[in-house]
Design an enzyme around this catalytic site. Sequence first.
Site, PDB file in Angstrom:
ATOM      1  N   ASP A 141      71.688  47.212  -8.604  1.00 41.83           N
ATOM      2  CA  ASP A 141      72.148  46.764  -7.299  1.00 41.83           C
ATOM      3  C   ASP A 141      73.173  47.778  -6.785  1.00 41.83           C
ATOM      4  OD1 ASP A 141      73.107  45.157  -5.138  1.00 41.83           O
ATOM      5  OD2 ASP A 141      74.730  44.490  -6.453  1.00 41.83           O
ATOM      6  N   LYS A 172      60.481  58.518   0.164  1.00 41.70           N
ATOM      7  CA  LYS A 172      61.503  59.454   0.670  1.00 41.70           C
ATOM      8  C   LYS A 172      62.127  60.234  -0.485  1.00 41.70           C
ATOM      9  CE  LYS A 172      62.508  56.788   4.826  1.00 41.70           C
ATOM     10  NZ  LYS A 172      61.858  55.499   4.530  1.00 41.70           N
ATOM     11  N   CYS A 215      68.485  53.109  -1.920  1.00 45.03           N
ATOM     12  CA  CYS A 215      67.473  52.044  -1.835  1.00 45.03           C
ATOM     13  C   CYS A 215      66.126  52.754  -1.840  1.00 45.03           C
ATOM     14  CB  CYS A 215      67.649  51.239  -0.548  1.00 45.03           C
ATOM     15  SG  CYS A 215      69.048  50.135  -0.574  1.00 45.03           S
ATOM     16  N   GLY A 222      59.636  54.823  -3.245  1.00 44.64           N
ATOM     17  CA  GLY A 222      60.011  56.186  -3.596  1.00 44.64           C
ATOM     18  C   GLY A 222      59.483  57.293  -2.704  1.00 44.64           C
ATOM     19  N   ASP A 231      67.282  51.484  -7.029  1.00 43.15           N
ATOM     20  CA  ASP A 231      66.821  50.340  -6.239  1.00 43.15           C
ATOM     21  C   ASP A 231      67.094  49.066  -7.033  1.00 43.15           C
ATOM     22  OD1 ASP A 231      64.761  50.094  -3.637  1.00 43.15           O
ATOM     23  OD2 ASP A 231      64.753  48.340  -4.954  1.00 43.15           O
ATOM     24  N   ASP A 275      68.438  53.950   2.922  1.00 44.27           N
ATOM     25  CA  ASP A 275      67.255  53.511   3.679  1.00 44.27           C
ATOM     26  C   ASP A 275      67.208  51.994   3.498  1.00 44.27           C
ATOM     27  OD1 ASP A 275      64.905  53.797   5.157  1.00 44.27           O
ATOM     28  OD2 ASP A 275      63.677  53.852   3.350  1.00 44.27           O
ATOM     29  N   CYS A 310      63.442  51.043   9.153  1.00 44.62           N
ATOM     30  CA  CYS A 310      62.157  51.126   9.858  1.00 44.62           C
ATOM     31  C   CYS A 310      62.086  49.970  10.859  1.00 44.62           C
ATOM     32  CB  CYS A 310      60.968  51.161   8.910  1.00 44.62           C
ATOM     33  SG  CYS A 310      60.867  49.750   7.805  1.00 44.62           S
ATOM     34  N   ALA A 316      63.044  52.472  -3.716  1.00 42.52           N
ATOM     35  CA  ALA A 316      61.678  52.040  -4.050  1.00 42.52           C
ATOM     36  C   ALA A 316      60.845  51.763  -2.796  1.00 42.52           C
ATOM     37  CB  ALA A 316      61.755  50.778  -4.904  1.00 42.52           C
TER      38      ALA A 316
HETATM   39  C1  LIG Z   1      63.136  50.040   3.148  1.00 38.13           C
HETATM   40  S1  LIG Z   1      62.966  49.783   1.466  1.00 38.13           S
HETATM   41  C2  LIG Z   1      63.198  51.398   0.820  1.00 38.13           C
HETATM   42  C3  LIG Z   1      61.996  52.299   0.983  1.00 38.13           C
HETATM   43  C4  LIG Z   1      62.189  53.616   0.257  1.00 38.13           C
HETATM   44  N1  LIG Z   1      63.351  54.326   0.704  1.00 38.13           N
HETATM   45  C5  LIG Z   1      60.993  54.527   0.391  1.00 38.13           C
HETATM   46  O1  LIG Z   1      61.005  55.445   1.203  1.00 38.13           O
HETATM   47  O2  LIG Z   1      60.014  54.324  -0.337  1.00 38.13           O
HETATM   48  C6  LIG Z   1      64.463  49.001   1.056  1.00 38.13           C
HETATM   49  C7  LIG Z   1      64.703  48.843  -0.425  1.00 38.13           C
HETATM   50  O3  LIG Z   1      66.025  48.333  -0.602  1.00 38.13           O
HETATM   51  C8  LIG Z   1      66.038  47.678  -1.842  1.00 38.13           C
HETATM   52  N2  LIG Z   1      67.284  46.888  -1.931  1.00 38.13           N
HETATM   53  C9  LIG Z   1      67.588  45.730  -1.305  1.00 38.13           C
HETATM   54  N3  LIG Z   1      68.818  45.334  -1.628  1.00 38.13           N
HETATM   55  C10 LIG Z   1      69.328  46.260  -2.475  1.00 38.13           C
HETATM   56  C11 LIG Z   1      70.558  46.407  -3.172  1.00 38.13           C
HETATM   57  N4  LIG Z   1      71.534  45.506  -3.055  1.00 38.13           N
HETATM   58  N5  LIG Z   1      70.722  47.474  -3.969  1.00 38.13           N
HETATM   59  C12 LIG Z   1      69.737  48.397  -4.097  1.00 38.13           C
HETATM   60  N6  LIG Z   1      68.543  48.295  -3.477  1.00 38.13           N
HETATM   61  C13 LIG Z   1      68.338  47.251  -2.675  1.00 38.13           C
HETATM   62  C14 LIG Z   1      64.747  46.887  -1.816  1.00 38.13           C
HETATM   63  O4  LIG Z   1      64.353  46.552  -3.127  1.00 38.13           O
HETATM   64  C15 LIG Z   1      63.794  47.867  -1.143  1.00 38.13           C
HETATM   65  O5  LIG Z   1      63.036  48.562  -2.090  1.00 38.13           O
END
Ligand SMILES: C[S@@+](CC[C@H](N)C(=O)[O-])C[C@H]1O[C@@H](n2cnc3c(N)ncnc32)[C@H](O)[C@@H]1O
Length: 522
Positions: free
Chosen positions: A384, A337, A331, A335, A355, A406, A459, A333
């Site tokens: 997904d 991390k 997950c 980005g 993501d 994350d 978070c 975006a």
């Molecule tokens: C907490 S954010 C991630 C932040 C990222 N790790 C960073 O450090 O920039 C959670 C992310 O999970 C993604 N997300 C939610 N459901 C998802 C899924 N089923 N598959 C992949 N990504 C998903 C969201 O689009 C969101 O960008």
Amino acid sequence: MRLVWPKRCDHRGQLLRNHTCGGSTIRRPSRSAWRCVAQLPETRQQPAGRLRTKSGKTRTAAVQQLVRIEEDGAYVGLVGGSPRPKKAVQQRLEKLPVQLDSRDARFVTELVSGVTRWKGRLDWVIRELRPRGSIDPLLLQILRLGVYELVELGLPDHVINDHVDMARKLVRPEAAPVTNAILRRITRMRRDGTLPAPEVAPGAGLKERAAMLAIAASHPVWMVERWVQRYGEAETVKLLAANNRRPMYSVRVNRLRVSPAELQQRLEDNGVECEPSPFLPDDFLRIRRGLREVMAQGALSEGLCQVQDESAGMVVALLDPQAGERVLDACAAPGGKALFAAARMQGRGHLMAMDASERRLKGLAATAEQQGCPPGFLTVRAADLQGFATEQARAGGELFDRVLLDAPCSGLGVLAKRADLRWRRTPSDVAAAAALQDELLHSAASLVRPGGLLVYSTCSIEPEENEDRVESFLLSHNSFRPEAAPGSLVTSGVLTEAGHMATLPHRHGTDGAFGARLRRAD
Ligand SMILES: C[S@@+](CC[C@H](N)C(=O)[O-])C[C@H]1O[C@@H](n2cnc3c(N)ncnc32)[C@H](O)[C@@H]1O
């Protein structure tokens, strides 16, 4: 229950029990006493002097933005367009294009973030003065701004003229005298030290005390209740105060391009006050003052660093990605991390940043290139996680040495930076996040090779999204076991008894975050 002014408080958060505040007894309502209750920043920390000079134009722009945040859910930190259709009040404001220079725009941001943060308390004051009848939504925004400027920023009485003017022009002519009456009363009350303030009767139960704290520190009652139950009242006061402080920012140094010492020198030469992070001194600099200068002098655009909270950095430290490995950020975006992981891997091996949101992934590949990632090292994939995991299982795809999940979460650890979030979240959001987190954990686990590592992070500071998810996962995935984070990766000060990472804004001075290492058996 009528909440009136608390007569006593002390800085350790023993609300209403002691008679002293900073060594002297508080005898009557005053702004400083209020500040003491919620451990608020001093007014002089606000740019009151500069705001005093601002025109009605600036205040109109602030009201426009407040309406957008309320109606659209536009994030308070981003002054920009929103994809959602405009609603009623916005349409009324649409005819007022307000042109601002960058200095004015900064003042507007100050006003908007302040009103957004203190909305609960401002509304309570307004209701104390006008207990009956509904208030036009646009007039309410104007009143909130007025009360904020008078009570929280301590601006002079004459600024009211702008609010009265806005009420007349933007709402309707009859709204002007109402606005004038309420705001004039506030100016009199602050002169006499009789501003309304919340109080709890002696012997009040948890609910009443939490309700008082919620008003004083401008948080929803349900959040305060659950924190008082978990941490106790004194510590909750500290957490609320941390959420209300101006957030501290840090930058992650891109060591592919520059050393922390070199970057620190360059920033200091440009008037930035910064110091190495106590948690990750080799990778992060805490910006004490001058984040704007960091941006202005090009360190970000040159790819030398990126704004990132130390707690996010510690999650990557827990993951501990190594050069040459196959690593999945499931997950990823926008980005932050993933980019830190890339730097730790020195661009060797393979990192997949995946993501579900294509939009949020936009720009990651370009930033990675700018930060020095070699071609072919990073794959950015909009997909997904659950679908990807199913597809990989069917196709017998290669597994990963390390997977970072994350997870999407309530974000209750980042309320200092996201002033609007406290008003958007409900208890059911925490439950909904937990259900999704279970599903994502299951999918992420299926992508870890035997002997490999899964890191789960959020978070949020809520156990339902953190420890409880890890426990529930382990019950249904017996090929995984929890692994305490080695002291070589993160300092013991951020580790729980179980060896998970858990930061709290008031204890660690960072965002609230959680991270757990889960090892798959060979
Ligand atoms: C907490 S954010 C991630 C932040 C990222 N790790 C960073 O450090 O920039 C959670 C992310 O999970 C993604 N997300 C939610 N459901 C998802 C899924 N089923 N598959 C992949 N990504 C998903 C969201 O689009 C969101 O960008």
